[in-house]
Motif scaffolding. Structure first.
Motif, PDB file in Angstrom:
ATOM      1  N   ARG A 150       0.685  -1.286  -0.023  1.00  0.00           N
ATOM      2  CA  ARG A 150      -0.046   0.077   0.031  1.00  0.00           C
ATOM      3  C   ARG A 150       1.137   1.127  -0.085  1.00  0.00           C
ATOM      4  O   ARG A 150       2.044   1.143   0.413  1.00  0.00           O
ATOM      5  N   ALA A 151       0.314   2.481  -0.367  1.00  0.00           N
ATOM      6  CA  ALA A 151       0.966   3.845  -0.451  1.00  0.00           C
ATOM      7  C   ALA A 151       0.333   4.742   0.197  1.00  0.00           C
ATOM      8  O   ALA A 151      -0.962   4.766  -0.107  1.00  0.00           O
ATOM      9  N   CYS A 152       1.058   5.500   0.839  1.00  0.00           N
ATOM     10  CA  CYS A 152       0.364   6.845   1.544  1.00  0.00           C
ATOM     11  C   CYS A 152       1.258   8.114   1.203  1.00  0.00           C
ATOM     12  O   CYS A 152       2.420   8.009   1.223  1.00  0.00           O
ATOM     13  N   ALA A 153       0.611   9.223   0.788  1.00  0.00           N
ATOM     14  CA  ALA A 153       1.339  10.266   0.709  1.00  0.00           C
ATOM     15  C   ALA A 153       1.099  11.292   1.942  1.00  0.00           C
ATOM     16  O   ALA A 153      -0.088  11.090   2.675  1.00  0.00           O
ATOM     17  N   LEU A 154       2.227  11.843   2.467  1.00  0.00           N
ATOM     18  CA  LEU A 154       2.120  12.837   3.507  1.00  0.00           C
ATOM     19  C   LEU A 154       2.184  14.087   2.922  1.00  0.00           C
ATOM     20  O   LEU A 154       2.943  14.707   2.240  1.00  0.00           O
ATOM     21  N   VAL A 155       1.230  14.988   3.202  1.00  0.00           N
ATOM     22  CA  VAL A 155       0.699  16.274   2.470  1.00  0.00           C
ATOM     23  C   VAL A 155       0.439  17.271   3.578  1.00  0.00           C
ATOM     24  O   VAL A 155       0.073  16.866   4.685  1.00  0.00           O
ATOM     25  N   GLY A 156       0.643  18.372   3.334  1.00  0.00           N
ATOM     26  CA  GLY A 156       0.094  19.611   4.207  1.00  0.00           C
ATOM     27  C   GLY A 156       0.970  20.892   4.056  1.00  0.00           C
ATOM     28  O   GLY A 156       1.675  20.751   3.354  1.00  0.00           O
ATOM     29  N   PRO A 157       0.669  21.864   4.780  1.00  0.00           N
ATOM     30  CA  PRO A 157       1.399  22.798   4.710  1.00  0.00           C
ATOM     31  C   PRO A 157       2.951  23.026   5.164  1.00  0.00           C
ATOM     32  O   PRO A 157       3.270  22.071   5.650  1.00  0.00           O
ATOM     33  N   PHE A 158       3.561  23.666   4.537  1.00  0.00           N
ATOM     34  CA  PHE A 158       5.133  24.070   4.863  1.00  0.00           C
ATOM     35  C   PHE A 158       5.244  24.105   6.520  1.00  0.00           C
ATOM     36  O   PHE A 158       4.518  24.749   7.113  1.00  0.00           O
ATOM     37  N   SER A 207      11.430  20.675   1.589  1.00  0.00           N
ATOM     38  CA  SER A 207      11.199  19.611   0.453  1.00  0.00           C
ATOM     39  C   SER A 207      10.919  20.293  -0.596  1.00  0.00           C
ATOM     40  O   SER A 207      10.020  21.178  -0.983  1.00  0.00           O
ATOM     41  N   VAL A 208      11.367  20.072  -1.766  1.00  0.00           N
ATOM     42  CA  VAL A 208      11.270  20.655  -3.117  1.00  0.00           C
ATOM     43  C   VAL A 208      10.878  19.601  -4.186  1.00  0.00           C
ATOM     44  O   VAL A 208      10.894  19.932  -5.458  1.00  0.00           O
ATOM     45  N   GLU A 209      10.763  18.315  -3.938  1.00  0.00           N
ATOM     46  CA  GLU A 209      10.244  17.514  -4.583  1.00  0.00           C
ATOM     47  C   GLU A 209       9.662  16.360  -3.808  1.00  0.00           C
ATOM     48  O   GLU A 209      10.032  16.125  -2.567  1.00  0.00           O
ATOM     49  N   PRO A 210       9.031  15.309  -4.389  1.00  0.00           N
ATOM     50  CA  PRO A 210       8.539  14.092  -3.347  1.00  0.00           C
ATOM     51  C   PRO A 210       9.603  13.424  -3.099  1.00  0.00           C
ATOM     52  O   PRO A 210      10.575  12.881  -3.711  1.00  0.00           O
ATOM     53  N   ASN A 211       9.605  12.702  -1.678  1.00  0.00           N
ATOM     54  CA  ASN A 211      10.530  11.748  -1.164  1.00  0.00           C
ATOM     55  C   ASN A 211       9.883  10.557  -1.032  1.00  0.00           C
ATOM     56  O   ASN A 211       8.842  10.503  -0.284  1.00  0.00           O
ATOM     57  N   ILE A 212      10.422   9.605  -1.717  1.00  0.00           N
ATOM     58  CA  ILE A 212       9.723   7.946  -1.601  1.00  0.00           C
ATOM     59  C   ILE A 212      10.613   7.207  -0.747  1.00  0.00           C
ATOM     60  O   ILE A 212      11.826   7.047  -0.964  1.00  0.00           O
ATOM     61  N   PHE A 220       5.900   5.345   1.277  1.00  0.00           N
ATOM     62  CA  PHE A 220       5.513   6.673   1.765  1.00  0.00           C
ATOM     63  C   PHE A 220       5.839   7.703   0.869  1.00  0.00           C
ATOM     64  O   PHE A 220       7.153   7.799   0.506  1.00  0.00           O
ATOM     65  N   ILE A 221       4.988   8.759   0.438  1.00  0.00           N
ATOM     66  CA  ILE A 221       5.686   9.798  -0.559  1.00  0.00           C
ATOM     67  C   ILE A 221       5.296  11.083   0.423  1.00  0.00           C
ATOM     68  O   ILE A 221       4.270  11.625   0.481  1.00  0.00           O
ATOM     69  N   ASP A 222       6.461  11.621   0.838  1.00  0.00           N
ATOM     70  CA  ASP A 222       6.569  12.839   1.469  1.00  0.00           C
ATOM     71  C   ASP A 222       6.698  14.090   0.542  1.00  0.00           C
ATOM     72  O   ASP A 222       7.513  14.225  -0.299  1.00  0.00           O
ATOM     73  N   CYS A 223       5.473  14.691   0.260  1.00  0.00           N
ATOM     74  CA  CYS A 223       5.339  15.652  -0.656  1.00  0.00           C
ATOM     75  C   CYS A 223       5.766  17.062  -0.156  1.00  0.00           C
ATOM     76  O   CYS A 223       5.565  17.353   1.287  1.00  0.00           O
ATOM     77  N   PRO A 224       6.307  17.900  -1.133  1.00  0.00           N
ATOM     78  CA  PRO A 224       6.675  19.252  -0.705  1.00  0.00           C
ATOM     79  C   PRO A 224       5.324  20.121   0.073  1.00  0.00           C
ATOM     80  O   PRO A 224       4.364  19.994  -0.561  1.00  0.00           O
ATOM     81  N   GLY A 225       5.796  20.785   1.175  1.00  0.00           N
ATOM     82  CA  GLY A 225       4.462  21.510   1.798  1.00  0.00           C
ATOM     83  C   GLY A 225       4.386  22.903   1.164  1.00  0.00           C
ATOM     84  O   GLY A 225       3.430  23.574   1.083  1.00  0.00           O
ATOM     85  N   SER A 226       5.346  23.678   0.487  1.00  0.00           N
ATOM     86  CA  SER A 226       5.394  24.694  -0.190  1.00  0.00           C
ATOM     87  C   SER A 226       4.287  24.674  -1.203  1.00  0.00           C
ATOM     88  O   SER A 226       4.721  24.022  -2.182  1.00  0.00           O
ATOM     89  N   ALA A 257      -4.218   6.415   0.265  1.00  0.00           N
ATOM     90  CA  ALA A 257      -4.601   7.479   1.265  1.00  0.00           C
ATOM     91  C   ALA A 257      -3.486   8.602   1.412  1.00  0.00           C
ATOM     92  O   ALA A 257      -2.294   8.274   1.085  1.00  0.00           O
ATOM     93  N   ALA A 258      -4.084   9.663   2.104  1.00  0.00           N
ATOM     94  CA  ALA A 258      -3.033  10.890   2.396  1.00  0.00           C
ATOM     95  C   ALA A 258      -3.319  10.834   3.788  1.00  0.00           C
ATOM     96  O   ALA A 258      -4.223  10.911   4.386  1.00  0.00           O
ATOM     97  N   ILE A 259      -1.958  11.232   4.375  1.00  0.00           N
ATOM     98  CA  ILE A 259      -1.918  11.840   5.666  1.00  0.00           C
ATOM     99  C   ILE A 259      -1.870  13.256   5.572  1.00  0.00           C
ATOM    100  O   ILE A 259      -0.766  13.743   4.881  1.00  0.00           O
ATOM    101  N   VAL A 260      -2.556  13.882   6.219  1.00  0.00           N
ATOM    102  CA  VAL A 260      -2.487  15.359   6.177  1.00  0.00           C
ATOM    103  C   VAL A 260      -1.827  15.835   7.352  1.00  0.00           C
ATOM    104  O   VAL A 260      -2.407  15.585   8.515  1.00  0.00           O
TER     105      VAL A 260
END
Length: 675
Positions: A10-18, A61-66, A78-84, A100-103
């Protein structure tokens, strides 16, 4: 709760504000799963993610970290997405490939508005997501107020899965509202089960009842149990949580401290039991359960040593090294952990991997043939900031264009175009976004560039008519040059462009030379008296004369330019400024600030209204000179906690006079003299 059988990867993205702590949460999850033995820190550059020099230099972060790991026998990516917000295109693309996403957000009510855009994206596409309120151990945390503020920006009900246990101001543990068990944090270990503190029993009971009532909104059987004061079985509650999360009906809320390992194992176990698997996600995206191997490309990178890498999520079937897909051969299959790639022979359903050497394949592509019912990929974000770029080394223009094209392939929110004045213009989401792109030009492609503001596409026109005579006569031995024309120059209504009219009678200008007269006029109009293209005028050829031997196309073309050069300054020329129709989107609390920004940039406010589909947001419509748009997004974000944005279209040209016009003309004169 019954034991759970291992699921497919399974895969989850970590998203949210900077600055919410997503990269720290990735580290904590990797530590909890045993993938790393020591948690890295952003400040000392030791994290698995943010390994790129552009990220390390900016501590962001300036690009996704996988990163892929295993937890209790199950595989997770887990895909850590840039917050900016300047790098949100990468985040949107990654969200299309996860279950799913973890905000991740901070426990600060004032910053809740920063979560609104990402929550809107998730809900519009029905992507399951949960909230992780990070930094709960920070002094003065206000969890209840934060949740109230977050609920105001979420279309889905937020459901607390736990309540905090405090010792003084510090949060030392939690009470799980499903199992009704209390736990104390133990950094580096799973939490220790303890008795529910007597002082919290009433709060726990009320919070649990509130959670069940939310779930009962989507389960008639649970509603009947609550009405009859029957306590539902724990397994039934867990089943409802999983079902409602998968259907994006609810947003479960957890809290903890990523840096200090608080609540991480609790979060991981919730993910394990409640996040849907790849078959459920594929169905949500409209992908048929059977058929040929299928994968989506959510990110591409042109790496310095390995060549192009295409990051994919496999939906069905298997992909192997050297396999030919859609006419292209896969040049390596790699499992990613931060910036480290480990070669693997193949990848199956649910896995997130990188394929090597698929040069023609773009971000957003479907490998294996698109399913007819597949959800559409997010459109590239419209550009909001631009710079003109030029290679510092002569002869590197082609190399520069090629490198920028590759960067635009990696990130579709970067756009490259050739400006009206021969400039190469790079457009993106903000100042930092373009700075990172320029840094990559240097580090990956060894390209040094000079930058400046793009030239505003001013035009010029005339307000008065005139008749003018142009003669070109030259004798230098042998055939001479002779061309003679009479032209009427007159203004036209705005938007008419350029019209050439031929009124020659009696052959005073032979037919074969008339197109040359028009070409001569058009060449002049490309750069009028002020140095900009001339529009909205007519030029009529009324008369002239010729020489049977010395007349030629070039002679009449030159005569026309002579006439235009003499006549245009007498036509009362005036500068025309491009005016854009701009729609600014901001939370309602910032509407007045947005209006002041418009007024301070020579803009004309046309009105404002509630933003359709966005509770608590407004749109401000205005006319703004294009010359005032350069750093609009920078000011707008600084005054709206980073969430304000705008869209624009060209609307009309408007006369510009006075000191502003004089300054524009003088600057253009200097540019032309130095070119």
């Amino acid at each position: 709760m019954t034991a759970k059988s291992p699921s497919s990867p399974r895969a989850c993205a970590l998203v949210g504000p900077f600055a919410g702590g997503k990269t720290s949460l990735l580290e904590a999850l990797l530590l909890a799963s045993g993938a790393i033995s020591r948690q890295g820190r952003i400040k000392d550059g030791s994290t698995v993610g943010d390994s790129a020099p552009e990220a390390r230099a900016r501590f962001m972060s300036v690009e996704p970290n996988i990163a892929t790991t295993t937890y209790l026998g199950e595989t997770w990516t887990f895909i850590d997405c840039p917050g900016s917000v300047e790098f949100q295109q990468d985040g949107y693309n990654a969200l299309m490939a996860v279950d799913a996403a973890i905000v991740v957000c901070e426990p600060d009510p004032a910053r809740a508005v920063m979560v609104a855009p990402i929550l809107k994206f998730l809900d519009e596409r029905k992507i399951p997501h949960l909230l992780f309120v990070n930094k709960i151990d920070a002094a003065g945390t206000r969890l209840r107020e934060t949740l109230e503020a977050l609920q105001a920006v979420s279309d889905r009900p937020l459901i607390m899965r736990e309540i905090p246990i405090r010792e003084g101001e510090a949060v030392t543990g939690y009470i799980d509202l499903v199992s009704e068990r209390a736990y104390k944090y133990r950094p580096g270990q799973t939490s220790q089960m303890i008795k529910i503190p007597d002082a919290l029993k009433g709060e726990e009971s009320a919070a649990r009842q509130e959670m069940l009532e939310h779930l009962a909104d989507f389960d008639d059987h649970l509603m009947e149990e609550l009405l009859e004061d029957i306590q539902p079985p724990t397994d039934e509650v867990y089943a409802d949580l999983g079902k409602d999360l998968a259907e994006d009906l609810i947003v479960p809320v957890f809290f903890g401290s990523a840096e200090n390992d608080g609540g991480i194992h609790r979060l991981f176990k919730a993910l394990r039991h409640e996040v849907p698997d790849v078959t459920t996600t594929a169905a949500r995206l409209g992908i048929a359960p059977s058929g040929a191997a299928l994968a989506s490309v959510f990110k591409t990178v042109h790496a310095a040593h390995t060549g192009k890498l295409s990051f994919v999520r496999v939906w069905r079937g298997e992909f192997a090294d050297n396999q030919v897909v859609d006419g292209n051969r896969i040049g390596g299959v790699y499992a990613m952990t931060g910036g480290t790639a480990a070669k693997t022979p193949k990848a199956g359903p649910g896995e997130v991997v990188a394929f090597g050497r698929l040069d023609p394949v773009a971000t957003g592509a479907t490998l294996g043939g698109a399913d007819a019912g597949m959800a559409p990929w997010p459109l590239p974000l419209a550009p909001l900031f631009a710079v003109a770029v030029a290679a510092e080394k002569k002869g590197d223009d082609v190399k520069l264009s090629g490198a920028l094209t590759k960067l635009s392939e990696e990130d579709p929110s970067l756009q490259l175009d050739h400006g009206e004045f021969g400039e190469l213009v790079l457009r993106g989401q903000g100042e930092i976004h373009l700075q990172v792109a320029l840094d990559r030009l240097k580090s990956r492609f060894n390209m040094q560039v000079a930058t400046r503001k793009p030239t505003v596409p001013y035009k010029e026109t005339i307000r008065k008519s005139i008749s003018v005579h142009g003669r070109h006569k030259k004798q230098s031995g042998g055939h001479g040059q002779f061309g003679d024309v009479h032209l009427d120059i007159a203004p036209l209504p705005r938007g008419s462009g350029f019209q050439f009219v031929d009124k020659i009678v009696g052959g005073v200008v032979p037919r074969q030379y008339i197109p040359s007269v028009e070409h001569g006029v058009a060449e002049f109009l490309a750069q009028g008296p002020f140095g900009f293209p001339v529009v909205d005028l007519s030029v009529t050829l009324t008369s002239g004369s010729y020489h049977t031997v010395d007349s030629s196309d070039m002679a009449f073309k030159t005569a026309a330019r002579i006439a235009m050069t003499e006549g245009m300054p007498q036509c009362d020329p005036v500068l025309l400024e491009p005016i854009l129709l701009v729609e600014i989107s901001v939370p309602s609390d910032f509407t007045a600030k947005a209006q002041r920004i418009v007024s301070g940039r020579r803009g004309q406010i046309l009105g404002y209204d509630a933003k359709a589909g966005w509770a608590g947001w407004d749109t401000v419509n205005a006319y703004l000179p294009q010359a005032e748009m350069d750093d609009l997004i920078v000011e707008l974000r600084s005054l709206t906690m980073g969430v304000g944005t705008f869209s624009w279209t060209f609307d009309h040209l408007q006369e510009l006079t006075g000191r502003v016009a004089d300054k524009v003309v003088e600057e253009r004169k200097q540019v032309l003299e130095n070119s």
